[in-house]
Design an enzyme around this catalytic site. Structure first.
Site, PDB file in Angstrom:
ATOM      1  CG  ASP A 109      -9.290  -1.513  -6.895  1.00 47.16           C
ATOM      2  OD1 ASP A 109     -10.472  -1.890  -7.007  1.00 47.16           O
ATOM      3  OD2 ASP A 109      -8.639  -1.713  -5.859  1.00 47.16           O
TER       4      ASP A 109
ATOM      5  CD  GLU B 297      -4.587  -3.453  -6.811  1.00 45.00           C
ATOM      6  OE1 GLU B 297      -5.677  -3.037  -6.346  1.00 45.00           O
ATOM      7  OE2 GLU B 297      -4.016  -4.476  -6.392  1.00 45.00           O
TER       8      GLU B 297
ATOM      9  CE  LYS C  54      -4.143  -1.843   0.168  1.00 42.44           C
ATOM     10  NZ  LYS C  54      -5.148  -1.606  -0.891  1.00 42.44           N
TER      11      LYS C  54
ATOM     12  CG  ASP D 229      -3.997  -0.571  -4.122  1.00 45.02           C
ATOM     13  OD1 ASP D 229      -4.287   0.461  -4.769  1.00 45.02           O
ATOM     14  OD2 ASP D 229      -4.852  -1.286  -3.575  1.00 45.02           O
TER      15      ASP D 229
ATOM     16  CE  LYS E 168     -10.509  -4.429  -4.385  1.00 47.82           C
ATOM     17  NZ  LYS E 168     -10.160  -3.248  -3.558  1.00 47.82           N
TER      18      LYS E 168
END
Length: 372
Positions: A245, A220, A165, A193, A269
């Site tokens: 995303d 991402e 992250k 991400d 997702k």
């Protein structure tokens, strides 16, 4: 009444602690706050679904989901559980958006339909158990030394890929990746991400170019999702492949991004797409466009992640899985479901339906509503 008509729908709040806060550029997650849906049909079949709402991504919370679920349940009562497309149309007529809670109903309906067909969910969706699924493990946002230690631990635990992250300043994010690479070496598969954290295309391009020496597999959502018109420029200038995303919620978003040639990869997702029915449409669009796909999730338990894993077996274009959040729980409320094996390998249930339920002990004292 049809044997497969929906007889009752139970709505539960599921709260569980994490080993430590999970931090991304959009803020920290301190505990699991999910909603579980249990649908029973007239002939006694039971289906389970789950969602993990995210205020800053899908605009839903455990409380909004709990209330909206009651509207949806009243609208679906008596509907044929096997008519999933019709059920989604009913939910969409009742309320716009609210993709997270709709996904929980969608998963439960697919569970019932696959049980009625006598097929594992992946087979009901047209998939095969002919590929090995492996999950990455995610390093939460924090100081470089802490992130390095976490990455080294995940590498030692055998995870074949590590996701990091990011989403702050160029200097801070480069320092984080430099520290992680120093810990895990130059060859371990590493992705990043930003969760929309680099606020402009120019800022994102600068960070991505600065990270080029560190062999990053993909990045991402580098910029805010409302800047999707700039994503093609970021992709063209970036030495690191871009994966949409937050900007790729449903099949309409996917079609738009493909038309714009915005990026070569999508992260799917269920909580963004409203569930499996619409997620499959994203997969089909991605396949036709030659994109590389990932299936991930929010903070679902192994129940929600089991649904995602079934989806991951439906297409060769799905090459990445991000199914690690149940490993962050201090307790496991699921019976059955996916199993985590050494080296990040995921085993998917091969029984009819979803193959996962929530342990009744976790539902007995949960806040609930029943529509029957």
């Amino acid at each position: 009444m049809l044997p497969t008509a929906i007889r009752s729908i139970e709505i539960f709040k599921l709260f569980l602690p994490l080993h430590e806060p999970f931090i991304i550029s959009l803020g920290p997650i301190k505990e699991v706050q999910n909603v579980v849906i249990r649908i029973r049909t007239a002939d006694g079949c039971t289906g389970y679904g789950e969602c993990s709402p995210y205020l800053t991504i899908n605009g839903e919370s455990v409380d909004t989901c709990f209330v909206v679920a009651q509207y949806l349940a009243r609208g679906l009562h008596g509907h044929d559980a096997l008519d999933i497309a019709g059920a989604l149309a009913i939910m969409n007529r009742i309320i716009y958006a609210n993709s997270s809670i709709k996904s929980a109903f969608d998963i439960a309906l697919h569970d019932i339909a696959a049980q009625q067909a006598g097929l594992p969910l992946y087979a009901f969706l047209g998939g095969k158990s002919d590929k090995v699924l492996t999950t990455d493990m995610t390093v939460s946002l924090g100081p470089p030394a802490k992130m390095q230690a976490d990455a080294v631990r995940f590498q030692q635990q055998g995870f074949p890929a590590i996701k990091v992250k990011l989403g702050e300043t160029l200097e801070a994010d480069v320092a984080r990746i430099r520290a992680i690479r120093a810990g895990i070496g130059p060859d371990h598969l590493l992705s990043i991400d930003a969760n929309q954290g680099w606020h402009t295309a120019d800022a994102a391009i600068a960070v991505l170019r600065a990270l080029a020496p560190y062999h990053i597999a993909h990045c991402e959502e580098p910029i805010a999702r409302h800047l999707f018109m700039d994503l093609a420029r970021v992709s063209a200038a970036s030495p690191i492949p871009i994966m949409a995303d937050e900007s790729c919620g449903d099949e309409h978003d996917a079609a738009r991004l493909i038309q714009l040639r915005a990026c070569p990869q999508f992260n799917i997702k269920l909580g963004k797409s409203s569930g499996l029915h619409r997620a499959r449409k994203i997969v089909e669009l991605g396949e036709a466009a030659g994109l590389t796909l990932q299936v991930g999730g929010f903070m679902e338990s192994r129940l929600g992640m089991t649904a995602a894993a079934h989806l991951a077996l439906t297409s060769a274009a799905i090459r990445h899985c991000d199914f690690d959040t149940p490993l962050m729980y201090t307790e496991d409320p699921v019976l059955g479901g996916i199993c985590y094996r050494p080296n990040g390998i995921i085993e998917v249930p091969d029984v009819p339906g979803l193959g996962a339920i929530i342990n009744e002990e976790y539902l007995r004292n949960a806040e609930k509503q029943v529509i029957e």
